[in-house]
Design a protein around this motif. Structure first.
Motif, short mmCIF file in Angstrom:
data_model
loop_
_atom_site.label_atom_id
_atom_site.label_comp_id
_atom_site.label_asym_id
_atom_site.label_seq_id
_atom_site.Cartn_x
_atom_site.Cartn_y
_atom_site.Cartn_z
N LYS A 1 -12.33 -72.89 -18.96
CA LYS A 1 -11.88 -71.51 -19.14
C LYS A 1 -12.28 -70.61 -17.97
N MET A 2 -13.56 -70.73 -17.59
CA MET A 2 -14.04 -69.87 -16.52
C MET A 2 -13.27 -70.14 -15.22
N PHE A 3 -13.09 -71.43 -14.96
CA PHE A 3 -12.38 -71.82 -13.75
C PHE A 3 -10.93 -71.30 -13.77
N LEU A 4 -10.27 -71.47 -14.91
CA LEU A 4 -8.86 -71.05 -14.98
C LEU A 4 -8.72 -69.52 -14.92
N GLN B 1 -10.61 -67.63 -13.22
CA GLN B 1 -10.77 -67.30 -11.79
C GLN B 1 -9.47 -67.57 -11.04
N ILE B 2 -8.87 -68.72 -11.33
CA ILE B 2 -7.61 -69.07 -10.65
C ILE B 2 -6.55 -68.02 -10.95
N LEU B 3 -6.44 -67.62 -12.20
CA LEU B 3 -5.43 -66.63 -12.56
C LEU B 3 -5.69 -65.33 -11.78
N GLU C 1 -2.43 -72.11 -5.81
CA GLU C 1 -3.51 -71.96 -6.80
C GLU C 1 -3.10 -72.63 -8.12
N LEU C 2 -1.85 -72.44 -8.47
CA LEU C 2 -1.37 -73.01 -9.74
C LEU C 2 -1.55 -74.53 -9.75
N ILE D 1 -1.51 -71.99 -19.24
CA ILE D 1 -0.11 -72.35 -18.97
C ILE D 1 0.85 -71.38 -19.68
N GLN D 2 0.48 -70.93 -20.86
CA GLN D 2 1.34 -69.94 -21.54
C GLN D 2 1.41 -68.64 -20.72
#
Ligand code: AMP
Ligand code: ZN
Length: 489
Positions: free
Chosen positions: A353-356, A358-360, A379-380, A408-409
Motif C-alpha cells: 500500500k505504502m509503495f503504491l 507513493q507511485i500514484l 511509473e505505472l 488499479i481501480q
C-alpha cells in the motif's frame, strides 16, 4: 501545482481555474459528415485525459463539446445522399457517441448541436448582431463578415503577423487553403437548394467559427478556463473565436489554450482528404481491442506528433495485457472474484500500500507537469512489476491484494483503460471454476487421465462463457480472467 503549456502565451504556466474547485472546458467536437478517424480521436482522447486528470485531483469539470452538424461538408454529404441535413448527420452523431463509449471517453457535460443554437437566446444570431452593433462586423449582400482589421489583438494566438496581409478580402468557405488574414464570414447567405435559417439578413446559415464562440460562451460563460483541440484549429478557427468573442464582450475569452499535435501516418497528418486514415471501426474489424488503441493514443505526450503504426498498436495491446493479467491475478488471490481460495502467504508481508501510494503520487506529479504521460506510464509499469513480484514472493495476502486492486481501480479512473472491468464472476463460471479446482486437487489427478480430461472440459466450458483460467503452481490459486479480444484466444 498543475502546469499546462498555454498556446496563447507560448509557455508553460501554473493552472488556476477561475472558479474555485471547478474547471470549465470547451473542446471543438466533430464535424458529422462521416465517421471520425483515429487522428480525430487522438484529440478527443487527449482532452479526455485532461478532464479525467482534473477530476481525479478533485476538480469538478464542466465539459462542453459541440457537434458541428452544419457546414460545407455536411451539406454536401446530405445533398449527395439525397437526405435532409438532419437525417444525414443524425447517423454520424450516433456513430460518434458509440465511438466515444467504445473508447471510454467520458460523455461531455453538454453536447450542443450547432443547428439548434442558431436563433435561440444567447445564440449565434444574437452574437452576430452584437458584433455588427459594435462596428466589428458588416453585412454585405445577405452575408455578414467580421472585419479583421477592427480587432487589434488578431493573431495573438497563432502568432501570425497579419498587418501587411489584411486586404479586406472575404473568405466565405469553412475551410481555408491559404493562411492569410481575411475578413471571415459570420453568416452565409443561403445558396439555392441548401438548408437555411431565418435571420435579420435574410435566409442563410452561420459560419463555423461563430458556432464555437457562441456555444462555448453560452454554456461556460464569457470567460472560461480551458479551450482545447488539435493543432490545425489554432488558425484560423481559434484565432477567429478569440476575435469574435473578445470583440463582443470586451473580456478575455479563454485563459488556457491547449492544442495537441497531429497523429501522423508516414509523416503526414492523418486526414480524410488524404485518404490515409483508419476509423475506430476499421481497427475493431481487424480484431484490435479499443483499449489498445486508447493506450496507443494516450501514450505519446500530446505536444509530440504521434506516428501511428499497427506495430505500435500491437505493443499497446501487450501493455494492456500486462495490466489485465496483474489485475485478475490480484482479484483471484484476494478471493474477491467470487472463488475464495486457500493458500498460505510464504514470505514476510511486503507493504504494497505504502509503495503504491507513493507511485500514484509520482504519477500525479508527472501529469501535473503538462500531462507528462510517458513518465506517468513508466511509473505505472513499475507498480505492476512490484505487484507481480509481491505475488511471486508469496506476499499476496488480503491486505496487499486489496491495496493493489484499489490502485488499479484508481488508475482506471485516471486513464480509462477498462482494466478493473469486472470484480464479480457470474455464478455459473464460479461454480465451474470451483468444480475444476476440486478435480485438480484430487490426489490422483497427476495419474488419472479421466480427471485430467474432466479438468480440460471444464476449462473449455469456462472459456465458452467468456472467461479464461490460468493454472498456477501447486498450492497457489488459479487465476480467472475475463476475456478481451485478439490475444485471448
Ligand atoms: P474535425 O471533425 O475535422 O472538426 O476535427 C475534430 C478534432 O480532431 C479537432 O480537434 C481536430 O483538430 C482534430 N484532428 C483532426 N485531424 C487530426 C490528426 N491527424 N491528429 C490529431 N488531431 C486531429
Ligand atoms: Zn470549434
Amino acid at each position: 501545482m498543475i502546469r499546462f503549456f498555454n498556446t496563447l502565451t507560448g509557455q508553460e504556466e501554473e493552472f488556476q481555474p477561475l472558479h474555485a474547485g471547478e474547471v470549465r472546458i470547451y473542446t471543438c467536437g466533430p464535424t458529422v459528415y462521416d465517421y471520425a478517424h483515429i487522428g480525430n480521436f487522438r484529440a478527443f482522447v487527449f482532452e479526455d485525459l485532461l478532464r479525467r486528470f482534473l477530476e481525479f485531483t478533485g476538480y469538478q469539470v464542466r465539459h462542453v463539446m459541440n457537434i458541428t452538424d452544419v457546414d460545407d461538408k455536411t451539406i454536401a454529404g446530405a445533398i449527395r445522399n439525397g437526405k435532409a441535413l438532419n437525417d444525414y448527420t443524425e447517423f454520424y452523431i450516433k456513430s460518434f457517441q458509440d465511438d466515444l463509449n467504445t473508447l471510454h471517453i467520458l460523455t461531455p457535460t453538454k453536447q450542443p448541436r450547432a443547428t439548434q443554437e442558431i436563433s435561440c437566446a444567447g445564440g449565434m444570431i444574437e452574437l452576430i448582431r452584437e458584433l455588427i452593433h459594435k462596428g466589428i462586423a458588416y453585412e454585405s449582400e445577405g452575408s455578414v463578415y467580421y472585419r479583421v482589421a477592427a480587432f487589434p489583438g488578431y493573431g495573438k494566438l497563432s502568432k501570425k503577423k497579419l498587418e501587411e496581409n489584411i486586404q479586406g478580402a472575404r473568405v466565405d468557405v469553412d475551410e481555408y487553403d491559404k493562411e492569410e488574414a481575411a475578413d471571415f464570414v459570420l453568416w452565409k447567405k443561403a445558396k439555392e437548394g441548401e438548408p437555411s435559417w431565418d435571420s435579420p439578413w435574410g435566409k442563410g446559415r452561420p459560419g463555423w467559427h461563430i458556432e464555437c464562440s457562441s456555444m462555448s460562451m453560452k454554456y461556460l460563460g464569457e470567460t472560461f478556463d480551458i479551450h482545447a483541440g488539435g493543432e490545425d484549429l489554432i488558425f484560423p478557427h481559434h484565432e477567429n473565436e478569440i476575435a469574435q468573442s473578445e470583440a463582443a464582450t470586451g473580456k478575455p475569452f479563454v485563459r488556457y489554450w491547449l492544442h495537441c499535435k497531429f497523429l501522423l501516418v508516414d509523416g503526414h497528418k492523418m486526414s480524410k482528404s488524404k485518404g490515409n486514415f483508419y476509423t475506430l471501426r476499421d481497427l475493431l474489424a481487424k480484431g484490435y481491442d479499443p483499449m489498445a488503441l486508447r493506450f496507443a493514443l494516450l501514450g505519446t505526450h500530446y505536444r509530440t506528433p504521434l506516428n501511428f503504426t499497427l506495430d505500435g498498436l500491437k505493443e499497446a495491446s501487450e501493455a494492456i495485457r500486462k495490466l489485465d493479467d496483474c489485475y485478475f491475478q490480484c482479484l483471484s488471490y484476494a478471493g474477491t472474484i467470487g472463488v475464495k481460495q486457500d493458500f498460505a502467504a510464504k514470505a514476510e508481508t511486503v507493504p504494497l500500500k505504502m509503495f503504491l501510494d507513493q507511485i500514484l503520487g509520482k504519477m500525479l506529479a508527472h501529469l501535473s507537469a503538462d500531462l507528462n504521460i510517458s513518465a506517468a506510464f513508466a511509473e505505472l509499469f513499475d507498480a505492476v512489476r512490484e505487484i507481480n513480484k509481491a505475488v511471486a514472493q508469496g506476499a499476496a495476502d488480503e491486505m496487499n491484494m486489496k491495496a493493489a486492486l484499489e490502485f488499479i481501480q484508481g488508475i482506471d479512473r485516471l486513464f480509462g483503460l477498462d482494466i478493473a472491468r469486472s470484480d464479480a464472476v457470474p455464478q455459473e463460471v464460479s461454480d465451474l471454476f470451483r468444480e475444476r479446482k476440486e478435480v485438480r486437487y484430487d490426489p490422483q489427478f497427476k495419474r488419472d487421465k479421466m480427471l485430467q480430461q474432466k479438468s480440460d472440459e471444464l476449462r473449455k466450458r469456462i472459456e465458452s462463457l467468456g472467461w479464461l483460467v490460468k493454472d498456477a503452481r501447486p498450492g497457489e490459486p488459479s487465476t480467472l480472467k475475463e476475456k478481451r479480444r485478439v490475444w485471448d484466444k
